[in-house]
Design a protein around this motif. Structure first.
Motif, PDB file in Angstrom:
ATOM      1  N   THR A 106      42.605 -17.633  13.111  1.00  0.00           N
ATOM      2  CA  THR A 106      43.224 -16.575  12.318  1.00  0.00           C
ATOM      3  C   THR A 106      42.161 -15.601  11.820  1.00  0.00           C
ATOM      4  OG1 THR A 106      43.037 -17.820  10.254  1.00  0.00           O
ATOM      5  CG2 THR A 106      45.087 -18.088  11.502  1.00  0.00           C
ATOM      6  N   THR A 107      42.630 -14.448  11.412  1.00  0.00           N
ATOM      7  CA  THR A 107      41.795 -13.430  10.783  1.00  0.00           C
ATOM      8  C   THR A 107      42.513 -12.987   9.521  1.00  0.00           C
ATOM      9  OG1 THR A 107      40.944 -12.674  12.899  1.00  0.00           O
ATOM     10  CG2 THR A 107      40.767 -11.143  11.060  1.00  0.00           C
ATOM     11  N   ALA A 108      41.800 -12.921   8.419  1.00  0.00           N
ATOM     12  CA  ALA A 108      42.422 -12.562   7.150  1.00  0.00           C
ATOM     13  C   ALA A 108      42.483 -11.053   6.959  1.00  0.00           C
ATOM     14  CB  ALA A 108      41.664 -13.190   5.993  1.00  0.00           C
ATOM     15  N   LEU A 109      43.597 -10.604   6.447  1.00  0.00           N
ATOM     16  CA  LEU A 109      43.762  -9.245   5.955  1.00  0.00           C
ATOM     17  C   LEU A 109      44.256  -9.363   4.518  1.00  0.00           C
ATOM     18  CD1 LEU A 109      45.575  -7.356   8.867  1.00  0.00           C
ATOM     19  CD2 LEU A 109      43.192  -7.168   8.184  1.00  0.00           C
ATOM     20  N   TYR A 110      44.072  -8.317   3.768  1.00  0.00           N
ATOM     21  CA  TYR A 110      44.562  -8.282   2.395  1.00  0.00           C
ATOM     22  C   TYR A 110      45.700  -7.276   2.332  1.00  0.00           C
ATOM     23  CZ  TYR A 110      40.529 -11.058   1.363  1.00  0.00           C
ATOM     24  OH  TYR A 110      39.625 -12.075   1.346  1.00  0.00           O
ATOM     25  N   ALA A 111      46.760  -7.656   1.639  1.00  0.00           N
ATOM     26  CA  ALA A 111      47.957  -6.826   1.631  1.00  0.00           C
ATOM     27  C   ALA A 111      48.428  -6.552   0.214  1.00  0.00           C
ATOM     28  CB  ALA A 111      49.074  -7.530   2.399  1.00  0.00           C
ATOM     29  N   VAL A 133      47.142  -9.795  -1.772  1.00  0.00           N
ATOM     30  CA  VAL A 133      47.462 -11.123  -1.258  1.00  0.00           C
ATOM     31  C   VAL A 133      46.716 -11.284   0.064  1.00  0.00           C
ATOM     32  CG1 VAL A 133      49.300 -12.634  -0.403  1.00  0.00           C
ATOM     33  CG2 VAL A 133      49.746 -11.075  -2.314  1.00  0.00           C
ATOM     34  N   ARG A 134      45.987 -12.386   0.187  1.00  0.00           N
ATOM     35  CA  ARG A 134      45.278 -12.673   1.440  1.00  0.00           C
ATOM     36  C   ARG A 134      46.278 -13.269   2.425  1.00  0.00           C
ATOM     37  NH1 ARG A 134      39.710 -14.524   2.962  1.00  0.00           N
ATOM     38  NH2 ARG A 134      40.009 -15.871   4.762  1.00  0.00           N
ATOM     39  N   VAL A 135      46.345 -12.678   3.619  1.00  0.00           N
ATOM     40  CA  VAL A 135      47.276 -13.131   4.647  1.00  0.00           C
ATOM     41  C   VAL A 135      46.466 -13.458   5.901  1.00  0.00           C
ATOM     42  CG1 VAL A 135      49.301 -12.551   6.036  1.00  0.00           C
ATOM     43  CG2 VAL A 135      49.087 -11.645   3.710  1.00  0.00           C
ATOM     44  N   GLU A 136      46.648 -14.665   6.403  1.00  0.00           N
ATOM     45  CA  GLU A 136      45.987 -15.085   7.639  1.00  0.00           C
ATOM     46  C   GLU A 136      46.837 -14.633   8.828  1.00  0.00           C
ATOM     47  OE1 GLU A 136      43.019 -16.557   7.907  1.00  0.00           O
ATOM     48  OE2 GLU A 136      42.724 -16.711   5.747  1.00  0.00           O
ATOM     49  N   LEU A 143      56.985 -10.029   6.389  1.00  0.00           N
ATOM     50  CA  LEU A 143      57.787 -11.258   6.411  1.00  0.00           C
ATOM     51  C   LEU A 143      57.084 -12.391   5.654  1.00  0.00           C
ATOM     52  CD1 LEU A 143      59.124 -11.204  10.071  1.00  0.00           C
ATOM     53  CD2 LEU A 143      60.438 -10.861   7.960  1.00  0.00           C
ATOM     54  N   TYR A 144      55.777 -12.471   5.804  1.00  0.00           N
ATOM     55  CA  TYR A 144      55.003 -13.485   5.083  1.00  0.00           C
ATOM     56  C   TYR A 144      55.128 -13.271   3.569  1.00  0.00           C
ATOM     57  CZ  TYR A 144      51.041 -16.113   3.305  1.00  0.00           C
ATOM     58  OH  TYR A 144      50.257 -16.974   2.589  1.00  0.00           O
ATOM     59  N   LEU A 145      54.947 -12.040   3.122  1.00  0.00           N
ATOM     60  CA  LEU A 145      55.042 -11.745   1.691  1.00  0.00           C
ATOM     61  C   LEU A 145      56.457 -11.983   1.166  1.00  0.00           C
ATOM     62  CD1 LEU A 145      52.824  -8.547   1.469  1.00  0.00           C
ATOM     63  CD2 LEU A 145      52.212 -10.897   0.852  1.00  0.00           C
TER      64      LEU A 145
END
Length: 72
Positions: A4-9, A37-40, A60-62
Motif C-alpha cells: 500500500t501507499t499512504a495518502l492523506y485525505a 485522515v491517513r488512507v492506505e 468510500l473508505y472515509l
C-alpha cells in the motif's frame, strides 16, 4: 516493496475529498494536519489507477469510517 501507499485525505460536508501526499504538503496548502485522515491505497491502484478511482476509493473508505464511528 509495500502493498500500500499512504495518502492523506480531508473530507468536506458535501462528500468531496481533497488528497495530499503528506501532512507537510497539506499544511503548505493551509490545511490543519489534525483534520487529515491517513488512507492506505492499494499499491496497484496507486500505480495504475486514475485519480478519479483513487478519489472514489478514499471517499468510500472515509464513508465507512464515518458509519463505524458515527461521526460526520
Amino acid at each position: 516493496m509495500a502493498d500500500t501507499t499512504a495518502l492523506y485525505a480531508l473530507r468536506f460536508p458535501d462528500g468531496s475529498v481533497s488528497l495530499y501526499i503528506d501532512e507537510h504538503y497539506a499544511k503548505d496548502r493551509g490545511v490543519d494536519p489534525a483534520q487529515l485522515v491517513r488512507v492506505e491505497i492499494p499499491r496497484e491502484m496507486f500505480i495504475s489507477g486514475t485519480v478519479q478511482e483513487v478519489r472514489e476509493y478514499v471517499a468510500l473508505y472515509l464513508e465507512s469510517l464515518q458509519q463505524k464511528t458515527g461521526h460526520a
